[in-house]
Every structure is written in structure tokens, then in C-alpha cells.
Write a protein that holds these residues in place. Structure first.
Motif, short mmCIF file in Angstrom:
data_model
loop_
_atom_site.label_atom_id
_atom_site.label_comp_id
_atom_site.label_asym_id
_atom_site.label_seq_id
_atom_site.Cartn_x
_atom_site.Cartn_y
_atom_site.Cartn_z
N ASN A 147 0.88 -1.12 0.23
CA ASN A 147 0.23 -0.13 -0.24
C ASN A 147 1.29 1.28 -0.02
N PRO A 148 0.57 2.57 -0.69
CA PRO A 148 1.36 2.89 -0.65
C PRO A 148 1.26 4.23 0.09
N ASP A 149 0.19 4.61 0.43
CA ASP A 149 -0.80 5.52 1.44
C ASP A 149 -1.28 4.74 2.64
N ALA A 151 -1.17 6.01 6.04
CA ALA A 151 -1.92 6.25 6.60
C ALA A 151 -3.22 6.95 6.24
N GLY A 152 -2.79 7.31 4.70
CA GLY A 152 -4.52 7.66 4.19
C GLY A 152 -5.59 6.78 4.82
N THR A 153 -4.87 5.13 3.94
CA THR A 153 -6.00 4.31 4.51
C THR A 153 -6.96 3.77 5.22
N ASP A 156 -8.98 6.37 6.03
CA ASP A 156 -9.80 6.33 5.03
C ASP A 156 -11.43 4.75 5.91
N THR A 337 -9.16 2.08 -0.61
CA THR A 337 -8.25 2.84 -0.56
C THR A 337 -7.11 2.46 -1.24
N GLY A 338 -6.00 2.69 -0.62
CA GLY A 338 -4.89 2.64 -1.57
C GLY A 338 -4.25 0.99 -1.59
#
Length: 353
Positions: A147-149, A151-153, A156, A337-338
């Protein structure tokens, strides 16, 4: 006193323009079918044409009716078929169109059988079974090791407002990122190997669960909800592969599913929730050690099939939320998500019905 005239609009065939929409639709379909079948009467070849279409329809019917008898000893063909069994429905409209185009009564009659079988197996999933209420929201997500992100995941999935959140495929480098991003929402958490559990309620009895892999991909914890303790299992069963020579390779997945089923069967608490990526669907007989003793929230209280993988074009529900001793109320998938999986969530009723 002048009288006002009321006129009813009609179409060219004298039909009322104010007929209920359903009546007009049935009338239109009837006309289309009538035009398509014009000239069928008296056609001496109406029963001889379309034998190939009829044969395919009957073959699909047999696959759906006898899928449990398709052997697994040849490349796990049975499990592969059961994983994508709902997609047989895609072929049925095609067969229907071919039967009409071929003007074959034999094919038309034959197509009815797989339609009936598919509807019996999966028609209930097309109905909205979601309810209201419930007192515990749970969610699970295979976050993808690449997963490249992260924190974003994490942000979410936290937005789902789940009380209990399970994450799978955690890497050592990503764990601190998830811990930091989820700390404000979930004061209690535990990571065991590559799986983790975050909760708004206290955890106890946390331990790894051996699913015979040699490393940790499953865990168990008791969550102290306001309605009482609930045993929550998080699991990430081994991946399966479809190979040209080996077929559907799932031996290790099947072995781990049996071990997970034994652990759940030995659980002392009567209320149990399983969250995770099982790398298999509820139709797959190889997951019987788990599915025979638990209910799928999507099957009991979802809307549609709830496919979760791959995220770009979901084709199978391999991410599961299953329960025992609690009542499913609603189930749904979360936005992408990512990861290459979609997160899934459910709301359940922990209190006694």
C-alpha cells in the motif's frame, strides 16, 4: 356555466398515457417479443434449431446444481468453480438473446432451467436485507503490504465509525503508521504478526492463533462491549493461485481454514465475530470448517453480493465478516483505499434478541 372538458392522452394504439409505469413496461415488452417471434408459428425448424444453445444452458444448469460434486482432486476445480459460481448469471441473458435470434423454441425452453436454478441459489442476494438498529459496528480490511498510502488508508477506514477494526497484511514498517493514524479513534489495539485489532473498548485475552503456517496471521481477543464480552478473531488465510498446470492451488489455505475452524469451535465465549481475508467465498466447500458454524453478515443482512476483490473490479467476496451468537443487522463495503481489496463493514446486535 361552461363545462370544462377533460381529455386523456393516448398513444397511437389507444393506450392510456396515464397507465401505471409497470403496465406500460409489460405492454412494451410484450410487443417487442411479439415482433421478435413473428413467423415462428408454422416454422418446421423451430424445434431443431438452437441445439447448441440449449446444450450450453443445460450444462450451466448442471454445474450450478452439482457444483458440490465437482471433485477437488484435479487442481481444486470444485473450489475454483464455487468461487466464481454467481458469475454464471452473466451468461444467461446472452443465451436468451441467442435463443430468440435463432428463433428456437428448444433453446428458449432450455434457458429457463439455468435461470430458475441461478435465481434459487443467488436471487435472495439481489434483495436488500439490511435492517436498522444494532449496537456494535465492526470492519475489516486487507490493507495490502505494498500500500503506497497507509496513513490515508487508516484515515479512510477510521471514517467508517467502526467500534472494532481489523487490519490484515500489516508490515513491520507500516505498523507504526497505522498505530499513529488510528490512536485518536481507537485507544485499545494489539498487533500479532501481520494482523491487528483496533477497538474503542478494552481488550483482554489477546493471543495469536496458530493456523499452521509457521508465522502469525491470525489472532483472538475478547472485546468488552457495553453489552458484554465478544470474542473477536482476526485471520488472513493463505493466498490461492490459479496456475495453468496446477489449477487452483489452495492446499495451505484449506489446511489453515481447518485450524481456524477448530480454534473457533473451542472458543469459551458464546458470542463470536470473525473478521478477515479468508481468500475464499462462502460457496467454497474448503472453508466448511469455518462456514458451517458461523453466519456471513453479507448473506444475512447485506445488499447485493458485496464483492470485495479485486478493488479495481470486484469479482468475489473473499473478505468476510462472520458471526456466531450475535445477530447481523446490516453489512456493506466501504470505498476503495490504497489497497487491492475493498474494506467491508457490518453492524450487529450483541444484546439477546
Amino acid at each position: 356555466m361552461a363545462q370544462q372538458a377533460y381529455m386523456t392522452e393516448t398513444d397511437g394504439n389507444g393506450d392510456s398515457g396515464h397507465e401505471p409505469r409497470g403496465v406500460r413496461l409489460r405492454r412494451l415488452i410484450g410487443r417487442l417479443l411479439g415482433r421478435l417471434t413473428t413467423g415462428w408459428r408454422g416454422d418446421p425448424h423451430i424445434w431443431r434449431r438452437g441445439l447448441v444453445v440449449a446444450g450450453v444452458a443445460l450444462a450451466l444448469s448442471l454445474v450450478m446444481l452439482l457444483h458440490s460434486r465437482i471433485p477437488n482432486r484435479f487442481g481444486n476445480l470444485g473450489s475454483l468453480t464455487e468461487t466464481f459460481l454467481p458469475w454464471i448469471g452473466v451468461f444467461l441473458p446472452v443465451l436468451l438473446v441467442l435463443a430468440v435470434v435463432r428463433r428456437s423454441a428448444t433453446a428458449l425452453i432450455a434457458v429457463v432451467l439455468p435461470v430458475v436454478v441461478w435465481t434459487n441459489l443467488f436471487g435472495g442476494l439481489l434483495v436488500d436485507r439490511t435492517g436498522a438498529g444494532g449496537d456494535l459496528t465492526v470492519a475489516t480490511h486487507n490493507v495490502n503490504a505494498d500500500n503506497p498510502d497507509p496513513a490515508g488508508t487508516a484515515r479512510d477506514v477510521a471514517a467508517s465509525e467502526a467500534d472494532v477494526l481489523a487490519l490484515e497484511e500489516l508490515t513491520a514498517s507500516a505498523v507504526p503508521v497505522y498505530e499513529k493514524a488510528l490512536a485518536a479513534t481507537y485507544p485499545y489495539h494489539s498487533v500479532q504478526g501481520t494482523v491487528g485489532l483496533w477497538s474503542k473498548y478494552p481488550l483482554s485475552g489477546v493471543r495469536a492463533v496458530d493456523i499452521e503456517l509457521g508465522w502469525t496471521r491470525a489472532m483472538r481477543a475478547a472485546v468488552a462491549t457495553p453489552q458484554g464480552e465478544v470474542a473477536v478473531y482476526v485471520a488472513h488465510l493463505p493466498s490461492v493461485r490459479v496456475k495453468l498446470q496446477a489449477g487452483f492451488t489452495a492446499r495451505q489455505r484449506d489446511k489453515s481454514a481447518d485450524a481456524l475452524g477448530e480454534a473457533i469451535a473451542d472458543e469459551r465465549l458464546t458470542r463470536v465475530v470473525l473478521l478477515g481475508d479468508l481468500n475464499g467465498t462462502m460457496n467454497d466447500r474448503s472453508l466448511n470448517a469455518v462456514t458451517s458454524q458461523m453466519r456471513s453478515t453479507q448473506g444475512a443482512a447485506g445488499s447485493g453480493f458485496g464483492f470485495s476483490w479485486p478493488a479495481s473490479f470486484p469479482m468475489a467476496r473473499i473478505d468476510q465478516i462472520m458471526v456466531k451468537g450475535v445477530q447481523p443487522v446490516t453489512s456493506w463495503t466501504l470505498p476503495r483505499t490504497g489497497s487491492d481489496h475493498l474494506p467491508v463493514a457490518a453492524r450487529v446486535k450483541v444484546t439477546t434478541p
